[in-house]
Write an enzyme that holds these catalytic residues in place. Structure first.
Site, PDB file in Angstrom:
ATOM      1  N   HIS A 156      -7.616  -8.201  -2.721  1.00  0.00           N
ATOM      2  CA  HIS A 156      -8.924  -7.587  -2.471  1.00  0.00           C
ATOM      3  C   HIS A 156      -8.905  -6.109  -2.783  1.00  0.00           C
ATOM      4  O   HIS A 156      -7.849  -5.471  -2.800  1.00  0.00           O
ATOM      5  CB  HIS A 156      -9.352  -7.800  -1.009  1.00  0.00           C
ATOM      6  CG  HIS A 156      -8.405  -7.160  -0.036  1.00  0.00           C
ATOM      7  ND1 HIS A 156      -7.248  -7.758   0.369  1.00  0.00           N
ATOM      8  CD2 HIS A 156      -8.438  -5.963   0.588  1.00  0.00           C
ATOM      9  CE1 HIS A 156      -6.600  -6.971   1.217  1.00  0.00           C
ATOM     10  NE2 HIS A 156      -7.292  -5.867   1.360  1.00  0.00           N
ATOM     11  N   HIS A 158     -10.822  -2.570  -1.459  1.00  0.00           N
ATOM     12  CA  HIS A 158     -11.683  -1.955  -0.439  1.00  0.00           C
ATOM     13  C   HIS A 158     -12.665  -1.005  -1.126  1.00  0.00           C
ATOM     14  O   HIS A 158     -12.265  -0.232  -1.993  1.00  0.00           O
ATOM     15  CB  HIS A 158     -10.844  -1.156   0.556  1.00  0.00           C
ATOM     16  CG  HIS A 158      -9.920  -1.985   1.395  1.00  0.00           C
ATOM     17  ND1 HIS A 158     -10.270  -2.465   2.627  1.00  0.00           N
ATOM     18  CD2 HIS A 158      -8.650  -2.408   1.184  1.00  0.00           C
ATOM     19  CE1 HIS A 158      -9.258  -3.148   3.150  1.00  0.00           C
ATOM     20  NE2 HIS A 158      -8.253  -3.134   2.291  1.00  0.00           N
ATOM     21  N   TYR A 165      -1.144  -9.854   0.610  1.00  0.00           N
ATOM     22  CA  TYR A 165      -0.106  -9.364   1.521  1.00  0.00           C
ATOM     23  C   TYR A 165      -0.289  -9.974   2.908  1.00  0.00           C
ATOM     24  O   TYR A 165      -1.402 -10.341   3.281  1.00  0.00           O
ATOM     25  CB  TYR A 165      -0.101  -7.825   1.591  1.00  0.00           C
ATOM     26  CG  TYR A 165      -1.396  -7.203   2.083  1.00  0.00           C
ATOM     27  CD1 TYR A 165      -1.668  -7.062   3.446  1.00  0.00           C
ATOM     28  CD2 TYR A 165      -2.345  -6.734   1.181  1.00  0.00           C
ATOM     29  CE1 TYR A 165      -2.834  -6.499   3.899  1.00  0.00           C
ATOM     30  CE2 TYR A 165      -3.542  -6.159   1.628  1.00  0.00           C
ATOM     31  CZ  TYR A 165      -3.770  -6.042   2.986  1.00  0.00           C
ATOM     32  OH  TYR A 165      -4.943  -5.480   3.431  1.00  0.00           O
ATOM     33  N   ARG A 216      -3.754 -11.784   3.453  1.00  0.00           N
ATOM     34  CA  ARG A 216      -5.023 -11.358   2.861  1.00  0.00           C
ATOM     35  C   ARG A 216      -5.091 -11.831   1.411  1.00  0.00           C
ATOM     36  O   ARG A 216      -4.139 -11.616   0.668  1.00  0.00           O
ATOM     37  CB  ARG A 216      -5.145  -9.824   2.859  1.00  0.00           C
ATOM     38  CG  ARG A 216      -5.190  -9.118   4.200  1.00  0.00           C
ATOM     39  CD  ARG A 216      -6.280  -9.562   5.138  1.00  0.00           C
ATOM     40  NE  ARG A 216      -7.582  -9.923   4.573  1.00  0.00           N
ATOM     41  CZ  ARG A 216      -8.510  -9.071   4.149  1.00  0.00           C
ATOM     42  NH1 ARG A 216      -8.316  -7.772   4.226  1.00  0.00           N
ATOM     43  NH2 ARG A 216      -9.668  -9.496   3.682  1.00  0.00           N
ATOM     44  N   TYR A 236       0.831  -1.200   0.000  1.00  0.00           N
ATOM     45  CA  TYR A 236       0.000   0.000   0.000  1.00  0.00           C
ATOM     46  C   TYR A 236       0.867   1.252   0.000  1.00  0.00           C
ATOM     47  O   TYR A 236       1.897   1.290   0.671  1.00  0.00           O
ATOM     48  CB  TYR A 236      -0.867   0.045   1.259  1.00  0.00           C
ATOM     49  CG  TYR A 236      -2.076  -0.853   1.226  1.00  0.00           C
ATOM     50  CD1 TYR A 236      -3.229  -0.457   0.556  1.00  0.00           C
ATOM     51  CD2 TYR A 236      -2.089  -2.078   1.882  1.00  0.00           C
ATOM     52  CE1 TYR A 236      -4.359  -1.262   0.547  1.00  0.00           C
ATOM     53  CE2 TYR A 236      -3.212  -2.890   1.868  1.00  0.00           C
ATOM     54  CZ  TYR A 236      -4.349  -2.472   1.197  1.00  0.00           C
ATOM     55  OH  TYR A 236      -5.454  -3.273   1.186  1.00  0.00           O
TER      56      TYR A 236
HETATM   57 FE   LIG Z   1      -6.449  -4.294   2.457  1.00  0.00          FE
END
Ligand SMILES: [Fe+2]
Lengths: 199, 238
Positions: free
Chosen positions: B159, B161, B146, B156, B107
């Site tokens: 995905h 958000h 990640y 995870r 991110y």
């Molecule tokens: Fe996330």
């Protein structure tokens, strides 16, 4: 009865800032940062600040949350077609919505806004909606104002809250640099847990 | 209160419980008192309205909205769908915002310390307003999985958000979409907070060959259903 099942909520996670307040994530991408400023010089009403912190069940500051506010204008009108109240139209210079991340260091969130008016039988209030890592479905609550004792006593929502917990929804007022500041700390869990609403 | 404007009560069974030990962060952040249920007031059936003029069309193209000196790394995809309410009516004119990791699972966030590289040409957020049929469409890259601190070795699944506004503030929703066929879906602790397998399945975007652009990008479809309107359990309070 509903025909389609609702899409489940999922946590906003620790990086919610990227999507909703990217400057706090550390980069500048949009020209227009939605929700960053609620007021223009033309907005009618008493300038106030509503701010607070969020605590978890171990009394630790929640520093990675995002808070949104939704409120009526100074005349108690919402800038929305479902507001069919009689009276002067909603203030064209006030959307009534903002968003603020809790500060990564201090944990403080806050909104520079105007004091909302009464909405029908309801005392002046603002809705808050809190999302964060560890919160699976956004938490809704309301800020009421401590200097509105008479109106608060008649408020139909506050009256549904058990008396011992009403204080969690009422923000005390103090002056800072001439501006009224309403302090509203939110406790997610445990002693003094904030009343959250299913509305 | 006009009955036609009220929202149906949220279906608690459709959502993960607040406290779900499989997702450690809920332990200290889930309220222990029940939510106070009340009938919608004017405050909840209204909500903020956003106009097209507040956005730039490029906001919906994550492959270009943060490009500096080239294209972002990764598999380009189209991500699209409709925002509907529980009565299967389109929800037009509402703001949909997304955010995601880059192709390496990193991110662009000051607090993300995962060792995968930042992509100089990828920001990771976008936004759009639904059209008259409730449709939205993003161009982006497929995010990578990640790791995150939870159980011993939690990853995870890839995905996206989502943040969605409805026509009233009580329809406000934040959720995540996953990619059909990802073997991490069955192992995910966040999805694992939901006991109902059918509910988990509603968060899985499906491959949509028809909407894909040949020789350019595959498409994934994810429809979002917000609370409908209708009968309430409660006496009116305001
Ligand atoms: Fe996330």
């Amino acid at each position: 009865m509903s025909k389609l099942p609702e899409t489940p909520s999922q946590t906003a996670g620790p990086y919610v800032h990227i999507g909703l307040i990217p400057r706090q994530a550390g980069f500048d991408i949009f020209e227009n940062n939605l929700g960053a400023a609620m007021l223009t010089p033309e907005t009618k009403g008493e300038r106030i600040r509503i701010e607070g912190r969020i605590f978890d069940g171990a009394d630790a500051l929640v520093r990675d949350a995002l808070v949104e506010i939704w409120q009526a204008d100074a005349g108690g009108r919402f800038a929305h077609p479902a507001d069919r109240q009689n009276g002067p139209p909603p203030d064209p210079h006030f959307r009534g919505w903002g968003r603020s991340g809790t500060d990564f260091a201090t944990g403080v969130w806050g909104f520079d806004t105007i004091k909302p008016g009464r909405v029908g039988p309801m005392a002046p209030h603002a809705s808050l909606w809190i999302v964060a890592r560890g919160i699976n479905t956004g938490l809704a609550t309301r800020v009421y104002f401590a200097d509105e004792d008479a109106a608060n006593a008649e408020d139909p929502v506050l009256r549904m809250v058990e008396p011992a917990r009403r204080f969690t929804l009422i923000a005390p007022r103090a002056l800072r640099g001439g501006i009224p500041v309403y302090s509203f700390d939110i406790r997610l869990q445990g002693d003094g847990e904030t009343v959250f609403l299913d509305v | 209160m006009d009955l036609d404007l009220e929202f149906a009560p949220r279906d608690a069974a459709a959502h993960p419980p607040a406290l779900a030990p499989i997702y450690r962060s809920t332990l200290l952040r889930a309220p222990r008192q029940p939510l106070l249920s009340l009938r919608s007031t004017l405050t909840e059936i209204t909500g903020p309205i956003f106009g097209e003029s507040e956005l730039d069309p490029i906001d919906a193209d994550l492959t270009r909205n943060h490009a500096r000196d080239g294209d972002p790394i990764g598999e380009r995809i189209t991500l699209h769908g409709r925002v509907l309410d529980g009565d299967a009516r389109a929800v037009p004119g509402v703001l949909v915002e997304i955010w995601q990791a880059n192709a390496g699972g990193r991110y662009r966030h000051t607090n993300d310390s995962f060792t995968a590289a930042i992509d100089p040409n990828f920001g990771g957020c976008g936004r759009v307003i639904t059209d008259a049929e409730g449709r939205y469409r993003f161009r982006t890259i497929r995010p990578g999985p990640y790791p995150f601190p939870n159980r011993e070795n939690d990853w995870r699944p890839a995905h996206i958000h989502y943040s969605v506004f409805g026509q009233g503030f009580s329809q406000r929703l934040i959720t995540q979409s996953y990619f059909e066929g990802d073997p991490l879906i069955a192992r995910d602790a966040i999805l694992g907070t939901m006991p109902d397998v059918a509910a988990r399945q509603r968060l899985v975007a499906t491959l949509d060959m028809e909407a894909s652009a040949p020789f350019e990008a595959l498409a994934w479809r994810f429809d979002i259903v917000l609370r409908g309107r209708g009968a309430s359990r409660f006496e009116s309070v305001a």
